[in-house]
Design an enzyme around this catalytic site. Structure first.
Site, PDB file in Angstrom:
ATOM      1  N   TYR A   1     -36.025 -66.839  96.952  1.00 58.23           N
ATOM      2  CA  TYR A   1     -35.234 -65.617  97.031  1.00 58.23           C
ATOM      3  C   TYR A   1     -36.134 -64.395  97.146  1.00 58.23           C
ATOM      4  CZ  TYR A   1     -32.220 -61.719  95.927  1.00 58.23           C
ATOM      5  OH  TYR A   1     -31.570 -60.523  95.996  1.00 58.23           O
TER       6      TYR A   1
ATOM      7  N   HIS B   1     -31.325 -49.711 101.915  1.00 54.62           N
ATOM      8  CA  HIS B   1     -30.948 -49.396 100.542  1.00 54.62           C
ATOM      9  C   HIS B   1     -31.171 -47.920 100.196  1.00 54.62           C
ATOM     10  CE1 HIS B   1     -30.581 -53.659 100.292  1.00 54.62           C
ATOM     11  NE2 HIS B   1     -30.492 -53.711  98.969  1.00 54.62           N
TER      12      HIS B   1
ATOM     13  N   ASN C   1     -36.320 -53.308  92.810  1.00 53.29           N
ATOM     14  CA  ASN C   1     -35.521 -54.134  91.904  1.00 53.29           C
ATOM     15  C   ASN C   1     -36.052 -53.935  90.485  1.00 53.29           C
ATOM     16  OD1 ASN C   1     -34.675 -57.659  91.651  1.00 53.29           O
ATOM     17  ND2 ASN C   1     -33.378 -55.882  91.495  1.00 53.29           N
TER      18      ASN C   1
ATOM     19  N   TYR D   1     -17.840 -28.903  55.076  1.00 52.12           N
ATOM     20  CA  TYR D   1     -18.611 -30.057  55.541  1.00 52.12           C
ATOM     21  C   TYR D   1     -19.698 -29.648  56.533  1.00 52.12           C
ATOM     22  CZ  TYR D   1     -15.077 -33.300  53.646  1.00 52.12           C
ATOM     23  OH  TYR D   1     -14.237 -34.012  52.841  1.00 52.12           O
TER      24      TYR D   1
ATOM     25  N   ARG E   1     -22.667 -28.669  54.186  1.00 51.92           N
ATOM     26  CA  ARG E   1     -23.254 -29.616  53.237  1.00 51.92           C
ATOM     27  C   ARG E   1     -23.443 -31.023  53.794  1.00 51.92           C
ATOM     28  NH1 ARG E   1     -18.649 -32.064  49.805  1.00 51.92           N
ATOM     29  NH2 ARG E   1     -16.837 -30.799  50.350  1.00 51.92           N
TER      30      ARG E   1
ATOM     31  N   PHE F   1     -33.351 -57.094  85.807  1.00 51.48           N
ATOM     32  CA  PHE F   1     -32.971 -55.839  86.465  1.00 51.48           C
ATOM     33  C   PHE F   1     -31.712 -55.231  85.874  1.00 51.48           C
ATOM     34  CE2 PHE F   1     -31.440 -59.513  88.913  1.00 51.48           C
ATOM     35  CZ  PHE F   1     -30.085 -59.393  88.663  1.00 51.48           C
TER      36      PHE F   1
ATOM     37  N   GLU G   1     -22.787 -59.646  92.491  1.00 54.23           N
ATOM     38  CA  GLU G   1     -23.283 -58.840  91.377  1.00 54.23           C
ATOM     39  C   GLU G   1     -22.062 -58.274  90.652  1.00 54.23           C
ATOM     40  OE1 GLU G   1     -25.706 -56.324  93.766  1.00 54.23           O
ATOM     41  OE2 GLU G   1     -27.040 -57.986  94.293  1.00 54.23           O
TER      42      GLU G   1
END
Length: 515
Positions: free
Chosen positions: A54, A84, A196, A281, A284, A330, A415
């Site tokens: 791959y 990409h 990646n 509050y 404190r 990744f 994915e």
């Protein structure tokens, strides 16, 4: 320039701070070169074989079952970067891109990604030349790596993308040539290794973490100033209270407040005879609220430093036995969850500050003039400045919604679960700016409150903070155009001036635990 040696897997928070700030050059530890060469040899052997591997001789994502001929392996990597580089939106800030370059070099140099030495050297050469690739901020879902932003960074290294020249985007080839850096030419797996990974989301989260440090320190100073302006008690900061709970951030924040308030004549003036039994509050419970946030931020720093040292591409190369194994490093879930925790902590620092402003302007609680102005009615004082703070606090509540719980499947359902870490980290910056503005407004209000108590003085540290403000913003006895005053006060919060007051206090535990 200070030279910093990049030892893969051993980056510290202090080194990351230096890289983020700029003014350093990076050199690779010689010990890393052998591992880089060994992993590159494994990829080169895989590229020469007939077996499918791959990212080496196959397509990507859903196209992983498509075999690529040996003659096209280099083209495969180049096409990957071109296809990409699809980011949109505002560009990432230079400090973020500097971190991306350094983190990617450190990751690849661990010798588990199969790239040649020239790839790491080119990343470092671009960093050391002060070059900043143009990288759009939107387009990553935080799984399969930060593909789009890292592709834009890589495209610049190839001479095909763009880089910054001052405030102009110019062709990267021109900038590389001027710097004497040869454009990178990719071989098998190298494009995939470069894009990646989680370096963009990690860089964005680190950028937020480091940017928030002076804001958080300012919040401690301003919160203490408000306690004195409202003639609040320092009893809630007694160390015995916090030791019984045992939360480390809470214990430390209480100690910070004791140091900030030490020596206050205002506090001494109402130590006895004050008919108020307990403070609201927002006064404190500051150690409990801000301390809990500090614990979250400290944990996030540990996660982010680990991720900065990680190898997060795919497949990974194990040179010891020559194997290449596909996995999922990744997937940026650790970064996403850390960024979400940071978002909640950042929002809470702003939320309690907004409540302190509301308390100061409420005469029935603070016992100061209504809206911190004389002749209220003719003057509105801080009435609407508080409304601005409320608007910003509310906006942060929406931004604090966790990004990590969202997921949209991509790549034709290959994915199918993603982290959204890049947005989780990117949205922190506007949240920090909102908090800084809230604190700027509170600083103005608290300083005004202190002046109603004169001639009594606050503590030395808090009087220093008050004087610092008054060098930039005069007192506000009657209504005037307040927006410029808010900006000047906010600049003290973000620019480190108030932070310096905090850091000058002696013998305090460090805000961040070394990671």
């Amino acid at each position: 320039m200070t030279a910093l040696t990049l030892t893969p897997g051993q980056l510290t928070l202090e080194q990351l701070q230096a890289i983020h700030a700029g003014g350093v050059t990076l050199q690779l530890a010689e010990s890393a070169r052998g591992a880089i060469a060994a992993s590159a040899a494994v990829v080169q052997a895989a590229a020469a074989s007939e077996l499918p591997v791959y990212g080496v001789n196959t397509g990507f994502g859903k196209l992983a079952n498509q075999r690529i001929s040996t003659a096209d392996l280099a083209t495969l990597q180049l096409n990957l970067i071109r296809s990409h580089s699809v980011g949109v939106g505002e560009p990432l800030q230079p400090a973020v891109v500097r971190l991306m370059l350094a983190l990617k070099a450190a990751s690849l140099a661990r010798g588990a990604s199969g790239v040649r030495q020239v790839v790491v050297d080119t990343l470092l050469a671009v960093f050391n030349a002060g070059l900043v690739p143009y990288v759009p901020s939107q387009g990553s879902v935080g799984a399969s790596g930060d593909l789009a932003p890292l592709s834009h960074m890589t495209l610049a290294l190839l001479g095909e993308g763009e880089m910054w020249a001052g405030d102009r985007r110019v062709p990267a080839a021109h900038v590389l040539a001027e710097a004497g850096i040869a454009p990178l030419t990719l071989e098998a797996k190298e494009g995939l290794a470069l894009i990646n990974g989680t370096q963009t989301s990690t860089a964005l989260a680190l950028h937020a973490f480091l940017s928030f440090e002076p804001v958080l320190e300012s919040a401690l100073v301003v919160g203490a100033l408000t306690v004195d302006a409202a003639r609040g008690s320092d009893g809630p900061f007694d160390p015995r209270i916090h030791a019984l709970r045992g939360q480390p951030g809470q214990i430390d924040v209480a100690q910070y407040y004791r140091a900030l308030l030490a020596g206050s004549a205002i506090r001494a003036s109402h130590a006895e005879g004050d008919d108020r039994v307990q403070d609201p509050y927002c006064q404190r419970c500051q150690p409990q609220v801000v301390g809990a946030g500090l614990d979250q931020l400290r944990h996030a720093s540990l996660v982010l430093v680990r991720e900065a040292n990680a190898v997060t591409d795919n497949p990974l190369v194990f040179a010891a036995d020559g194997s290449m194994i596909s996995g999922g490093n990744f997937h940026a879930e650790p970064v996403a969850l850390a960024a979400d925790a940071m978002a909640v902590a950042i929002a809470e620092v702003g939320a309690i500050a907004e409540r302190r402003i509301a308390m100061l302007i409420d005469a029935s609680v603070s016992r100061l003039p209504p809206f911190l102005t004389e002749n209220a009615g003719l003057n509105s004082g801080f009435m609407i400045a508080h409304v601005t703070a409320a608007a910003l606090a509310s906006e942060n509540k929406s931004l604090a919604h966790p990004a990590s719980v969202d997921s949209l499947p991509t790549s034709a359902n290959q994915e199918d679960h993603v982290s959204m870490a890049t947005f989780a980290a990117r949205r922190l910056q506007p949240m920090i700016q909102n908090v800084a503005h809230i604190l700027g407004i509170e600083l103005l209000a608290a300083a005004q409150g202190i002046e109603f108590l004169r001639p009594l003085a606050s503590s030395p540290a808090l009087e220093q903070a008050h004087a610092l403000l008054r060098t930039r913003v005069p007192s506000i006895p009657t209504d005037r155009y307040l927006a410029p005053d808010i900006e000047r006060a906010t600049a003290l919060v973000t620019g480190g001036a108030l932070s310096a007051v905090f850091r000058a206090l002696p013998d305090l535990p460090a805000l961040w635990i070394p990671a």
